[in-house]
Design an enzyme around this catalytic site. Structure first.
Site, short mmCIF file in Angstrom:
data_model
loop_
_atom_site.label_atom_id
_atom_site.label_comp_id
_atom_site.label_asym_id
_atom_site.label_seq_id
_atom_site.Cartn_x
_atom_site.Cartn_y
_atom_site.Cartn_z
N ASP A 1 36.48 82.76 20.91
CA ASP A 1 36.39 81.55 20.53
C ASP A 1 35.16 81.15 21.22
O ASP A 1 34.63 81.79 22.25
CB ASP A 1 37.47 80.76 21.06
CG ASP A 1 37.35 79.12 20.81
OD1 ASP A 1 36.74 78.96 19.66
OD2 ASP A 1 37.60 78.09 21.66
N ASP B 1 33.62 77.26 22.24
CA ASP B 1 33.80 76.16 23.16
C ASP B 1 35.11 76.28 24.03
O ASP B 1 36.21 76.43 23.42
CB ASP B 1 33.68 74.84 22.08
CG ASP B 1 32.60 74.66 21.24
OD1 ASP B 1 31.39 75.16 21.74
OD2 ASP B 1 32.72 74.18 20.25
N ASN C 1 35.67 77.16 15.12
CA ASN C 1 35.79 76.19 14.25
C ASN C 1 34.90 75.04 14.56
O ASN C 1 34.69 74.42 15.57
CB ASN C 1 37.24 75.30 14.42
CG ASN C 1 38.33 76.26 13.96
OD1 ASN C 1 38.15 77.21 13.07
ND2 ASN C 1 39.70 75.75 14.12
N ARG D 1 32.19 66.82 9.15
CA ARG D 1 32.19 65.36 9.30
C ARG D 1 30.93 64.94 9.27
O ARG D 1 30.86 63.76 9.34
CB ARG D 1 32.83 65.19 10.85
CG ARG D 1 34.38 65.61 10.90
CD ARG D 1 34.61 65.71 12.42
NE ARG D 1 35.90 66.44 12.86
CZ ARG D 1 37.15 66.33 12.66
NH1 ARG D 1 37.57 65.31 12.05
NH2 ARG D 1 38.07 67.32 12.94
N HIS E 1 34.33 73.27 7.99
CA HIS E 1 35.26 72.49 7.38
C HIS E 1 36.21 71.47 8.34
O HIS E 1 36.30 71.88 9.41
CB HIS E 1 36.42 73.19 6.36
CG HIS E 1 35.59 74.17 5.47
ND1 HIS E 1 35.80 75.39 5.93
CD2 HIS E 1 34.88 73.96 4.60
CE1 HIS E 1 35.13 76.20 4.65
NE2 HIS E 1 34.51 75.31 4.04
MG LIG Z 1 37.82 76.31 22.05
ZN LIG Z 2 37.01 76.60 6.99
#
Ligand SMILES: [Mg+2]
Ligand SMILES: [Zn+2]
Length: 191
Positions: free
Chosen positions: A14, A16, A58, A64, A98
């Site tokens: 991941d 962040d 993500n 957004r 998304h």
């Molecule tokens: Mg994270």
């Molecule tokens: Zn997605």
């Protein structure tokens, strides 16, 4: 010997809260991007030991409308350049753009980003390890059949630890931070 060529082992990370400091307001510009202490060296050690690092992240701020694609590209260019400069290498970065309400197949904890990485690079997912700071990362690893997962206590890690415990999900490893997670991976391979 024929058929005996092993693909390099892969570590999914991941972004962040694992590699760089997370922010409740999202990371929207280069100015907001800051490596966590020790993460550049940790990525170098992974490379030195023959692991390929692939980031799966993500970034709903895109969907957004709070993060521009150009800004994200600039952040990822800088990230990859800095890692290279410190002797590591990021093989690929896969992004879910998304919003949660879009119900896509790639937002973690869904396995879409891992499946896409496998399509692109022919990864042995069962031999891979996921490092994340959120419950979504650990659940994504389970959903995608990633061999092992390590929760780091940076970023959202402490909260995630409690949340996973409530759900009865146990990560294979829990580490203070990315350098400690890399220690866990290297030690596991030796033992
Ligand atoms: Mg994270
Ligand atoms: Zn997605």
């Amino acid at each position: 010997m024929a058929g005996s060529i092993q693909p390099p082992p892969v570590v999914f990370l991941d972004r962040d809260g694992v590699i760089n400091r997370d922010s409740p307001g999202y990371i929207k510009s280069l100015a907001e991007f800051e490596f966590l202490p020790g993460s550049l060296e940790a990525l170098r050690r992974l490379a030195e030991h023959g692991f390929e690092a692939i980031i799966v992240t993500n970034q709903s701020a895109l969907g957004r409308g709070w993060l521009r694609a150009e800004a994200l590209a600039a952040i990822h260019r800088r990230l990859c350049d800095d890692v290279l400069h410190h002797g590591g290498r990021i093989r690929d970065i896969l992004v879910c753009p998304h919003r949660p309400d879009e119900n896509c197949a790639c937002r973690k904890p869904r396995p879409g980003l891992i499946m896409e990485a496998r399509r692109r690079h022919g990864i042995d997912v069962a031999a891979a390890v996921m490092i994340g700071d959120s419950g979504k990362d650990i659940e994504c690893a389970l959903n995608a059949g990633v061999g092992a997962s390590v929760l780091v206590r940076t970023g959202n890690g402490r909260q995630a630890e409690a949340e996973l415990r409530r759900k009865g999900i146990v990560p294979d490893g829990i580490a203070a931070d990315l350098p400690a997670a890399v220690d866990w991976i290297l030690h596991r391979r030796r033992s």
